[in-house]
Write a protein that holds these residues in place. Sequence first.
Motif, short mmCIF file in Angstrom:
data_model
loop_
_atom_site.label_atom_id
_atom_site.label_comp_id
_atom_site.label_asym_id
_atom_site.label_seq_id
_atom_site.Cartn_x
_atom_site.Cartn_y
_atom_site.Cartn_z
N UNK A 1 -5.18 -8.51 -8.17
CA UNK A 1 -3.78 -8.66 -7.15
C UNK A 1 -3.48 -7.68 -6.18
N UNK A 2 -3.74 -6.31 -6.43
CA UNK A 2 -3.78 -5.30 -5.60
C UNK A 2 -4.97 -5.45 -4.54
N UNK A 3 -6.09 -5.70 -4.93
CA UNK A 3 -7.42 -5.87 -4.49
C UNK A 3 -7.32 -6.88 -3.55
N UNK A 4 -6.62 -7.99 -3.78
CA UNK A 4 -6.66 -9.29 -2.84
C UNK A 4 -5.79 -8.90 -1.84
N UNK A 5 -4.75 -8.18 -2.06
CA UNK A 5 -3.80 -7.85 -0.94
C UNK A 5 -4.64 -6.90 -0.21
N UNK B 1 0.94 -0.96 0.09
CA UNK B 1 -0.03 0.01 -0.02
C UNK B 1 1.07 1.17 -0.09
N UNK B 2 2.12 1.07 0.42
CA UNK B 2 2.89 2.29 0.51
C UNK B 2 3.68 2.65 -0.76
N UNK B 3 3.82 1.55 -1.76
CA UNK B 3 4.38 1.72 -2.90
C UNK B 3 3.31 1.36 -4.07
N UNK B 4 2.16 1.26 -3.67
CA UNK B 4 1.23 0.67 -4.67
C UNK B 4 1.29 1.38 -6.19
N UNK B 5 1.11 2.74 -6.24
CA UNK B 5 1.10 3.39 -7.56
C UNK B 5 2.60 3.43 -8.14
N UNK B 6 3.62 3.32 -7.36
CA UNK B 6 4.95 3.22 -8.07
C UNK B 6 5.35 1.67 -8.55
N UNK C 1 10.77 -3.60 -8.35
CA UNK C 1 9.93 -4.15 -7.23
C UNK C 1 9.71 -5.43 -7.27
N UNK C 2 10.20 -6.26 -8.07
CA UNK C 2 10.36 -7.82 -8.16
C UNK C 2 10.81 -8.32 -6.89
N UNK C 3 11.86 -7.72 -6.32
CA UNK C 3 12.38 -8.55 -4.98
C UNK C 3 11.49 -8.29 -4.01
N UNK D 1 2.14 -0.52 -15.87
CA UNK D 1 0.65 -0.67 -15.88
C UNK D 1 -0.10 1.06 -16.35
N UNK D 2 -0.82 1.04 -16.95
CA UNK D 2 -1.37 2.35 -17.24
C UNK D 2 -2.27 2.63 -16.07
N UNK D 3 -2.62 4.07 -15.95
CA UNK D 3 -3.22 4.61 -14.86
C UNK D 3 -2.84 3.99 -13.47
N UNK D 4 -1.55 4.23 -13.02
CA UNK D 4 -0.96 3.24 -11.77
C UNK D 4 -1.76 3.71 -10.54
N UNK D 5 -2.43 5.15 -10.57
CA UNK D 5 -3.05 5.54 -9.32
C UNK D 5 -4.26 4.66 -8.80
#
Length: 376
Positions: free
Chosen positions: A288-292, A217-222, A348-350, A229-233
């Motif tokens: 995936x973000x929604x599941x997290x 959540x602290x790096x989601x958009x980044x 962000x893979x690691x 990914x388009x529209x990362x916000x």
Amino acid sequence: MAGAILANGAAGLLYVWSLFILPIEASLGLGRADMGMISSLALISFTVGASVMPAFLARIGRLGVACLAFALIAGGHLVFGIWPSWAALALGYGVGFGAGSGTAYAFALSLAAALPAHVRAVAIGVAMGAFALSGILLPVTLGGWIASAAPGSAFVRIGIVVLVVGLLCVLAVLASGASRRDHEAQTLAGTAPRMDRPFLVLAMIFFMLCFIGLAVISHAAAMAASAGIPAPGYAASALTLGYLAGSILGAPIAERLGERRVLMALGALALVGTLAMFAASAAVFFAGAALVGITFGGSGSIMPVLLGLRYGAEHISRLYGRLIIAYGLAGLVAPDIAGRLFDRAQSYAPTIGLCAVLALTAIVAPLLLERSSRGR
């Protein structure tokens, strides 16, 4: 129930902080590191407030705690609004508001946990869901105004609104007669059980799920932007909506599934969610973000129910006050580790890989739990 919703709605202002970062930076000439320090300070104070709330409840009762929590939340905003400076932001928002938010969060849980058994799980879910509601409603309704208004003016107005909400919360507690049952509730609760092995296992699982949620959540958009990914916000929006769904539905589902199954299900959802964030497809990434988000929000409402099933409902508030230290520790290390891993790999893979390993561990860890005479 009304008091719990109002208290956690105010506490949820903690997740609106990102809206103020750019306006405050421009107004005071601060750097991103300064703003990050304020966020960390607020999170530490939140954890302290939630941890000590049961002790305050035993001494000053529900009305006293309600007044204290809302005074800190409102005062933290008003201090910066009246004297806008970095010091006022650190002391007023970082310490005052952070502690008040944590106190209100734990207070809302104590109110919901005190309700009759047949509605308790649903009440806890709704109360925890109210915590996420501010993070959804305020950006949609007031995001443009906050971005254009002077930060001091916005903080003053929020502080005044919080005082009104606090008055409504106090009236709700008074109308329910809950304040007259303080002594009886404290006598029943007595001293919370010691932190035995099952509690430590639950704390470990909670830490891992919170680490995953806070790192993402602290790096989601980044993360979304780095993956092309388009529209990362929209990644943050997907997380928040998932968080709300997990908060509301998690508690009643936990009551039905029982301890091991619901925890293993949370770990499985977190694993699928993090692995999906390796995808180049926007739809898969946002899913995936929604599941997290579901696992992060669900853990916050599921853990109180599991504590009640294992140790008794009368101990939920005290034990969750201890358990939330795991959330605070995750909040201190997860965003920083995610940032450091990105700086080293320029990817962000690691971070996603580390979250997947923690999710896999969270699936296995419930097997360490001993069967409880109360839960399943």
